[in-house]
Design an enzyme around this catalytic site. Structure first.
Site, mmCIF file in Angstrom:
data_model
loop_
_atom_site.group_PDB
_atom_site.id
_atom_site.type_symbol
_atom_site.label_atom_id
_atom_site.label_comp_id
_atom_site.label_asym_id
_atom_site.label_seq_id
_atom_site.Cartn_x
_atom_site.Cartn_y
_atom_site.Cartn_z
ATOM 1 N N GLU A 1 11.837 -9.634 -18.957
ATOM 2 C CA GLU A 1 11.348 -8.805 -20.075
ATOM 3 C C GLU A 1 12.431 -8.614 -21.130
ATOM 4 O O GLU A 1 13.587 -8.422 -20.774
ATOM 5 C CB GLU A 1 10.900 -7.443 -19.537
ATOM 6 C CG GLU A 1 9.725 -7.564 -18.596
ATOM 7 C CD GLU A 1 9.287 -6.240 -18.010
ATOM 8 O OE1 GLU A 1 9.723 -5.176 -18.491
ATOM 9 O OE2 GLU A 1 8.492 -6.273 -17.046
ATOM 10 N N ALA B 1 2.250 0.502 -17.830
ATOM 11 C CA ALA B 1 1.467 1.178 -16.776
ATOM 12 C C ALA B 1 1.677 2.690 -16.740
ATOM 13 O O ALA B 1 0.736 3.448 -16.577
ATOM 14 C CB ALA B 1 1.756 0.561 -15.419
ATOM 15 N N HIS C 1 4.439 -3.891 -20.468
ATOM 16 C CA HIS C 1 4.954 -2.930 -19.476
ATOM 17 C C HIS C 1 4.574 -1.480 -19.837
ATOM 18 O O HIS C 1 5.450 -0.655 -20.131
ATOM 19 C CB HIS C 1 6.475 -3.073 -19.318
ATOM 20 C CG HIS C 1 6.971 -2.592 -17.978
ATOM 21 N ND1 HIS C 1 8.072 -3.111 -17.356
ATOM 22 C CD2 HIS C 1 6.500 -1.616 -17.137
ATOM 23 C CE1 HIS C 1 8.266 -2.481 -16.198
ATOM 24 N NE2 HIS C 1 7.323 -1.569 -16.044
ATOM 25 N N THR D 1 1.220 -5.232 -11.817
ATOM 26 C CA THR D 1 1.823 -4.045 -12.442
ATOM 27 C C THR D 1 3.076 -3.632 -11.665
ATOM 28 O O THR D 1 3.574 -2.524 -11.849
ATOM 29 C CB THR D 1 0.832 -2.848 -12.429
ATOM 30 O OG1 THR D 1 0.418 -2.629 -11.084
ATOM 31 C CG2 THR D 1 -0.367 -3.078 -13.318
ATOM 32 N N LEU E 1 0.838 -1.207 0.000
ATOM 33 C CA LEU E 1 0.000 0.000 0.000
ATOM 34 C C LEU E 1 0.868 1.249 0.000
ATOM 35 O O LEU E 1 0.827 2.055 0.912
ATOM 36 C CB LEU E 1 -0.952 -0.020 1.203
ATOM 37 C CG LEU E 1 -2.145 0.918 1.065
ATOM 38 C CD1 LEU E 1 -3.136 0.406 0.032
ATOM 39 C CD2 LEU E 1 -2.860 1.083 2.407
ATOM 40 N N GLY E 2 1.669 1.370 -1.063
ATOM 41 C CA GLY E 2 2.430 2.605 -1.277
ATOM 42 C C GLY E 2 1.536 3.595 -2.014
ATOM 43 O O GLY E 2 0.310 3.489 -1.987
ATOM 44 N N ARG F 1 6.538 -5.664 -10.393
ATOM 45 C CA ARG F 1 7.714 -6.149 -11.107
ATOM 46 C C ARG F 1 7.510 -7.640 -11.371
ATOM 47 O O ARG F 1 6.976 -8.368 -10.521
ATOM 48 C CB ARG F 1 8.988 -5.942 -10.282
ATOM 49 C CG ARG F 1 9.512 -4.516 -10.289
ATOM 50 C CD ARG F 1 10.068 -4.104 -11.656
ATOM 51 N NE ARG F 1 10.585 -2.755 -11.681
ATOM 52 C CZ ARG F 1 9.897 -1.685 -12.094
ATOM 53 N NH1 ARG F 1 8.652 -1.805 -12.508
ATOM 54 N NH2 ARG F 1 10.459 -0.488 -12.120
HETATM 55 C C1 DGY Z 1 8.251 2.173 -12.855
HETATM 56 O O1 DGY Z 1 8.431 3.386 -12.884
HETATM 57 O O2 DGY Z 1 8.787 1.472 -11.993
HETATM 58 C C2 DGY Z 1 7.342 1.594 -13.878
HETATM 59 O O3 DGY Z 1 7.418 0.229 -13.913
HETATM 60 C C3 DGY Z 1 7.601 2.234 -15.221
HETATM 61 O O4 DGY Z 1 6.579 1.922 -16.093
#
Ligand code: DGY
Length: 291
Positions: A239, A259, A257, A208, A131-132, A210
Site C-alpha cells: 500500500e 474497513a 483500506h 479486509t 474466526l476472530g 492484510r
Molecule cells: C486495522 O486496525 O488493522 C485495520 O486494518 C485498520 O483499518
C-alpha cells in the site's frame, strides 16, 4: 508531547529523530516499528501503542526483548469492519463498481433484462478464513442474507450454525471466501495460485485483513482467466501501490483500506491507543496488550 500532523506516513528519519527520549509511541499501521526505531527511542521507551487491530507493522519480539509493551485496538473496530465486509460482498456480487463506472463514463444504454447480472447471496455458503472478533461479527450477519457459514480456525470455535472445515474444503465449497486472519509468516500468500485454483469458478474473494495474505499477481491472473468470478480488496501487498494487473480488470473492486474508516470507530481507536499509552506511562497495566 510531540504530535506528527503530516498527511502522509512519517519518514523513518523523522521518526528516529522525534522518538528519541520519549516514553510512549502512538503509531499507525503505516509506521514500521522495528529494532532501529526502538534503538533511536532509547531505553526509557515503555510502550508502542498501535492505532489498529493488526500489528504486523511492529516487531513484537524486539519490543518484548527491550521490555516495551505493545498494544493494539481490538473491539472498537469490530462492528465497522464487519459492516464493511458485507458492503464489499454486496458490492462485488452485484457489480456496483462496474455499474458506477459505466454510468459515469456515459456508456449506459438503458435497462435490459440480462444486463450486468450478479449473484444472489441467499442459499450460498460464506467461507471465513479466520474466526476472530471480526470474522465472528461477519458470521453473525450471514443469516440476514440467507447464507450458511463455514470457517477455518486452528481450533473449532463452536459457532452455532457454522461448520468448521479445513482450508482446502472451504475454498472448494464456498461461494464467498472472506479473509479475517492476521498477517503472520504462516499466512503470507495463504491465497496463492494453488489456493485460487481450488475455488469455485463462480466464487468471490474478499480481503479486509492484510494485503500480503493474498498473492496479488496470482489473483490478477485468476481473475483475468475467470478462474473465480470476482474479488473485493480493501488491503494490498504494498500500500498504496496496487498490482498493475488488477487495475485494468472489471471483476475486482478496489477500495483504499477503509474497513474501519468511520468517524466513530477511528475516534474509538485513537482514544484506546492513547489510553494504553497513558496507562503504561503511569505505571498501570495496558488495556489491550497484543497476545
Ligand atoms: C486495522 O486496525 O488493522 C485495520 O486494518 C485498520 O483499518
Amino acid at each position: 508531547m510531540d504530535l506528527y500532523t503530516g498527511s502522509v506516513a512519517i519518514s523513518r528519519e523523522e521518526l528516529h529523530q522525534r522518538i528519541a527520549g520519549k516514553q510512549a509511541l502512538v503509531c499507525l499501521l503505516t509506521d514500521t516499528i522495528d529494532a532501529a526505531v526502538l534503538d533511536a527511542a532509547g531505553p526509557q521507551l515503555k510502550i508502542v501503542a498501535n492505532v489498529a487491530v493488526g500489528y504486523n507493522n511492529i516487531d513484537v519480539p524486539a519490543c518484548r526483548a527491550r521490555g516495551v509493551a505493545v498494544t493494539n485496538t481490538p473491539d472498537v473496530l469490530t462492528n465497522a469492519c464487519a459492516d464493511f465486509t458485507w458492503a464489499l460482498i454486496l458490492a462485488v456480487t452485484r457489480r456496483l463498481g462496474e455499474g458506477e463506472r459505466v454510468v459515469r463514463a456515459g456508456k449506459w444504454g438503458g435497462w435490459a433484462l440480462d444486463y450486468m447480472l450478479g449473484m444472489e447471496l441467499r442459499g450460498k455458503q460464506l467461507g471465513l478464513v479466520g474466526l476472530g472478533r471480526i470474522g465472528r461479527a461477519v458470521a453473525d450477519k450471514a443469516p440476514a442474507f440467507g447464507m450458511t457459514v463455514a470457517y477455518t480456525a486452528r481450533t473449532p470455535a463452536g459457532l452455532p450454525g457454522a461448520t468448521h472445515m479445513p482450508l482446502d474444503r472451504l475454498l472448494a465449497t464456498s461461494d464467498i471466501v472472506s479473509l479475517h486472519c492476521p498477517m503472520t509468516p504462516d499466512t503470507k500468500h495463504l491465497i496463492d495460485q494453488k489456493a485460487l485454483t481450488k475455488m469455485k469458478r463462480s466464487a468471490y474473494l474478499i480481503n479486509t485483513s492484510r494485503g500480503p495474505v493474498v498473492d496479488e499477481g496470482a489473483l490478477a491472473w485468476a481473475l483475468k482467466e475467470r478462474l473465480i468470478a470476482g474479488a473485493a480488496l480493501d488491503v494490498y501487498e504494498k500500500e498504496p501501490e496496487i498490482h498493475a494487473g488488477l487495475m485494468t480488470l472489471e471483476n475486482v473492486l478496489l477500495i483504499p483500506h477503509l474497513a474501519s474508516a468511520t468517524t466513530e470507530t477511528r475516534t474509538g481507536m485513537a482514544d484506546l491507543a492513547v489510553s494504553n499509552a497513558i496507562a503504561v506511562v503511569t505505571g498501570q497495566p495496558p488495556l489491550t496488550p497484543v497476545p
